[in-house]
Each structure stands twice: as structure tokens, then as C-alpha cells.
Design a protein around this motif. Structure first.
Motif, PDB file in Angstrom:
ATOM      1  N   MET A  46       0.865  -1.170   0.000  1.00  0.00           N
ATOM      2  CA  MET A  46       0.000   0.000   0.000  1.00  0.00           C
ATOM      3  C   MET A  46       0.905   1.225   0.000  1.00  0.00           C
ATOM      4  SD  MET A  46      -1.249  -0.035   4.017  1.00  0.00           S
ATOM      5  CE  MET A  46      -2.422   1.266   3.749  1.00  0.00           C
ATOM      6  N   PRO A  47       0.396   2.404  -0.382  1.00  0.00           N
ATOM      7  CA  PRO A  47       1.245   3.596  -0.336  1.00  0.00           C
ATOM      8  C   PRO A  47       1.800   3.809   1.071  1.00  0.00           C
ATOM      9  CG  PRO A  47      -0.756   4.049  -1.578  1.00  0.00           C
ATOM     10  CD  PRO A  47      -0.936   2.695  -0.951  1.00  0.00           C
ATOM     11  N   VAL A  48       3.082   4.135   1.166  1.00  0.00           N
ATOM     12  CA  VAL A  48       3.723   4.250   2.475  1.00  0.00           C
ATOM     13  C   VAL A  48       3.081   5.355   3.311  1.00  0.00           C
ATOM     14  CG1 VAL A  48       5.545   5.840   1.716  1.00  0.00           C
ATOM     15  CG2 VAL A  48       5.960   4.307   3.656  1.00  0.00           C
ATOM     16  N   ILE A  49       2.587   6.412   2.666  1.00  0.00           N
ATOM     17  CA  ILE A  49       1.920   7.471   3.420  1.00  0.00           C
ATOM     18  C   ILE A  49       0.649   6.937   4.069  1.00  0.00           C
ATOM     19  CG2 ILE A  49       0.669   9.653   3.176  1.00  0.00           C
ATOM     20  CD1 ILE A  49       2.776  10.578   1.228  1.00  0.00           C
ATOM     21  N   ASP A  50      -0.109   6.123   3.340  1.00  0.00           N
ATOM     22  CA  ASP A  50      -1.313   5.525   3.920  1.00  0.00           C
ATOM     23  C   ASP A  50      -0.951   4.634   5.103  1.00  0.00           C
ATOM     24  OD1 ASP A  50      -2.725   6.814   1.995  1.00  0.00           O
ATOM     25  OD2 ASP A  50      -3.300   5.032   0.871  1.00  0.00           O
ATOM     26  N   LEU A  51       0.129   3.865   4.959  1.00  0.00           N
ATOM     27  CA  LEU A  51       0.578   3.006   6.055  1.00  0.00           C
ATOM     28  C   LEU A  51       0.879   3.832   7.300  1.00  0.00           C
ATOM     29  CD1 LEU A  51       1.778   0.321   7.255  1.00  0.00           C
ATOM     30  CD2 LEU A  51       3.966   1.094   6.321  1.00  0.00           C
ATOM     31  N   LEU A  52       1.648   4.907   7.135  1.00  0.00           N
ATOM     32  CA  LEU A  52       2.072   5.698   8.286  1.00  0.00           C
ATOM     33  C   LEU A  52       0.900   6.424   8.938  1.00  0.00           C
ATOM     34  CD1 LEU A  52       5.439   7.141   6.933  1.00  0.00           C
ATOM     35  CD2 LEU A  52       5.102   5.238   8.522  1.00  0.00           C
TER      36      LEU A  52
ATOM     37  N   ILE B  70       6.771  12.099  -6.949  1.00  0.00           N
ATOM     38  CA  ILE B  70       6.644  12.710  -5.635  1.00  0.00           C
ATOM     39  C   ILE B  70       5.185  12.639  -5.225  1.00  0.00           C
ATOM     40  CG2 ILE B  70       6.890  14.826  -4.289  1.00  0.00           C
ATOM     41  CD1 ILE B  70       9.105  15.664  -6.186  1.00  0.00           C
ATOM     42  N   ILE B  71       4.932  12.174  -4.017  1.00  0.00           N
ATOM     43  CA  ILE B  71       3.576  12.093  -3.482  1.00  0.00           C
ATOM     44  C   ILE B  71       3.565  12.828  -2.154  1.00  0.00           C
ATOM     45  CG2 ILE B  71       1.735  10.558  -2.690  1.00  0.00           C
ATOM     46  CD1 ILE B  71       3.026   8.389  -4.450  1.00  0.00           C
ATOM     47  N   THR B  72       2.556  13.654  -1.945  1.00  0.00           N
ATOM     48  CA  THR B  72       2.467  14.396  -0.699  1.00  0.00           C
ATOM     49  C   THR B  72       1.132  14.136  -0.030  1.00  0.00           C
ATOM     50  OG1 THR B  72       1.457  16.370  -1.663  1.00  0.00           O
ATOM     51  CG2 THR B  72       3.854  16.229  -1.720  1.00  0.00           C
ATOM     52  N   MET B  73       1.128  14.268   1.277  1.00  0.00           N
ATOM     53  CA  MET B  73      -0.117  14.202   2.035  1.00  0.00           C
ATOM     54  C   MET B  73       0.065  15.048   3.278  1.00  0.00           C
ATOM     55  SD  MET B  73      -3.212  12.721   2.424  1.00  0.00           S
ATOM     56  CE  MET B  73      -3.263  11.105   1.663  1.00  0.00           C
TER      57      MET B  73
END
Length: 328
Positions: A124-130, A164-167
Motif C-alpha cells: 500500500m502507499p507508504v503514506i497511507d501506512l504511516l 513525488i507524493i504528498t499528504m
């Protein structure tokens, strides 16, 4: 661009800030320059939390010494560089992540973050994981103490491509601005086939707090995926270095998802209905067909087009009968 550029920029910024910044206040900053073709990343750091680089051998910190900006004049900032191999990624983050506390006042902390990155399997996207791990750690009654902003940079396995992905999550005490709109997320998605699924899931994560009915959420996800795919293909011509940007906003009554591409010089016509004969004769833009589907999945669609970009705004009502699904 000279190798001293990053450090000099921070030195000059520090000296400009110092005379005017209030006492005991400062600014942290990480300044990095990426060459997307070679994967070379040059960086300097003014007291910001250290980025983490994920590579085939594990996880490591990107260290460069330097005081926060504005504390004292005449500071010198160390300059470093590294080269990302295909598949390597970097996580940049604000301290609102690692300094978050749970009900027992335990801190999320750097060791936990590094462990999660080391165990990450890419499912899964690492940002979603965190963000999911943060929510589990803090619990539902968490009073957010600071902003939580995450940025990932990944060098694709195709040579010369990076994404690059941001959240970001707004501070819980953030006052709605811009006529009551509140930013739930700002995303940047590389224009590569298949990334519409990534956009769909990240938007779904961003709107979790709105508790949309499942049918309504599924409709939104489909609309976002279709709009993102159109933007990547027809607006950005599937150029990985030209991202699709997505902004997710909410007010007391409305959810807005704004999907932007660089445009192709042609306006988007949202008025036309599908016509198979016209499509086969190439008399209708392929974008119009996706838009016809999108208009039947959300409550309203706005389009802003000029010579440089297209923005497609998807709107959902958050109150009244339409909250349970669009009426036919």
C-alpha cells in the motif's frame, strides 16, 4: 548549479530572517535538489527532522548539519549528496508525526517510524501506512498537537523517472478559511499508467473523517480514478515528470476534489453526451466520455481551462438526500 548553492541559500535565508524573527522563534528547513535522470539528490538541512531513505539494504538517515533558521546570524550549513538507485525512496515529514502522543503520553517517535519503514512491504502507499499506524497509536480521541505533513520521493525502476507524493493533515484547531473550505489533502501523482488507483485510494483515505456512506465513497473513488486517468493521459500525455495534482477540500456542506493537469491546449467540453458514431469518426474528444461517467457519479462538476492547465472539480453534497447517493 554549483555544489555550494544549497548551503549558501540557507545561509542567506538565515541572515535575512534573524533581524526580524520574534525571540525564541525559528524555522526549520530542508533544501534539496533532485536530478530525476541520474537520481542524484543534493541537500542541506537547517534543523529539520532527518529524511529517511529506503534502499535494498534497509533504511538510513540523510544527515546534514545546520542550525534552524533565524536563531543566530552567520551560520554555516553542511552540504551532502546521495544517488537514488531505481526503486529507492525517501520520506520527508514534519515533526507532528514523530512527536504525536497517545493517551498514555507515549510519543510515536523516530525508532517506531524507522521500524515501520524497514518492515514496509510495498503493499500500500507508504503514506497511507504511516497515517494508519499513527491513527492506531493515538486513538480516536487524539487532540492533534501539530501539523502532520508527509512527502515521499521515489525513483521509478524505469530509468530517468521519479515521482513525488504528498499528504498533509490540517491541525485540528485550524480555522476554516477561504469561505469555510478546509484542506484535507494535497497530492502530486506521477503521470504513469496505473497511478489512478493510487490517487483513488489516497483521496479515500483523506475523506475518512467525513464518514461517507460506502456507496457514496465507491462512486467518489471511481470518479477520482477516471478523472486522474484522463488527466494523466490526455492532459499530461503520460509524461512521468509532469504530475497530476489533486486537492481535497471540505466545507460544512460540500466535498470538493480538484484534479489538475498541464492541459493540451484544448478546452474540456463537459456538455457533450457520448455518441458512438462521433467517437469512431474522431469527432468527439475521448475526454468527454470519461466526463460523462464522472458527472453521473458526483453531484456537480466544474471545469477550469486555460492555455496552461485544466482543473476538473468534483463536488459531493454532504447533507440532504444526495448524501446517500446521487438521484437519477
Amino acid at each position: 548549479m554549483g555544489h555550494s548553492h544549497r548551503g549558501k541559500v540557507l545561509e542567506q535565508t538565515n541572515d535575512l530572517l534573524h533581524p526580524d524573527i520574534p525571540p525564541k522563534m525559528f524555522v526549520t528547513c530542508l533544501y534539496a535538489i533532485l536530478d530525476p535522470v541520474s537520481g542524484q539528490l543534493q541537500y542541506a538541512n537547517a534543523g529539520h527532522d532527518l529524511p529517511y531513505r529506503r534502499h535494498k539494504d534497509g533504511v538510513s538517515e540523510l544527515r546534514a548539519t545546520g542550525m534552524p533558521l533565524g536563531l543566530m546570524p552567520g551560520m554555516v550549513y553542511e552540504e551532502k549528496e546521495t544517488t537514488l538507485a531505481p526503486g529507492d525512496s525517501i520520506l520527508f515529514y514534519s515533526d507532528g508525526l514523530v512527536e504525536a502522543h497517545n493517551a498514555k503520553r507515549d510519543m510515536f517517535g523516530f525508532p517506531r517510524l524507522m521500524t515501520l519503514l524497514g518492515e514496509y512491504q510495498g503493499n500500500m502507499p507508504v503514506i497511507d501506512l504511516l497515517l494508519g499506524q499513527l491513527a492506531d497509536f493515538t486513538g480516536s480521541d487524539w487532540e492533534q498537537e501539530d501539523d502532520v505533513t508527509l512527502v515521499t520521493l521515489r525513483r521509478s525502476k524505469s530509468i530517468g523517472e521519479s515521482e513525488i507524493i504528498t499528504m498533509s493533515t490540517p491541525h485540528i484547531d485550524q480555522k476554516p478559511g477561504n469561505n469555510g473550505w478546509r484542506t484535507l489533502a494535497e497530492l502530486s501523482i506521477a503521470s504513469e499508467p496505473g497511478n489512478e488507483r493510487q490517487a483513488m485510494e489516497q483521496v479515500a483515505h483523506a475523506v475518512q473523517e467525513l464518514n461517507l456512506p460506502q456507496r457514496r465513497l465507491d462512486q467518489l473513488k471511481t470518479a477520482v480514478a477516471e478523472a486522474t486517468m484522463n488527466a494523466m493521459e490526455h492532459g499530461n500525455n503520460y509524461q512521468p515528470d509532469v504530475p497530476v495534482t489533486i486537492q481535497v477540500l471540505s466545507s460544512a456542506t460540500t466535498l470538493s476534489v480538484r484534479i489538475s493537469d498541464k492541459g493540451n491546449g484544448q478546452p474540456i467540453d463537459v456538455s457533450q453526451a457520448p455518441d458512438i458514431e462521433a467517437k469512431l469518426a474522431e469527432l468527439q474528444s475521448p475526454r468527454g466520455w470519461g466526463l460523462f461517467l464522472i458527472k453521473n457519479l458526483v453531484d456537480d462538476v466544474n471545469v477550469i481551462s486555460d492555455e496552461n492547465h485544466h482543473t476538473l472539480e468534483l463536488l459531493l453534497n454532504l447533507e440532504g438526500d444526495n448524501h446517500d447517493g446521487k438521484k437519477s
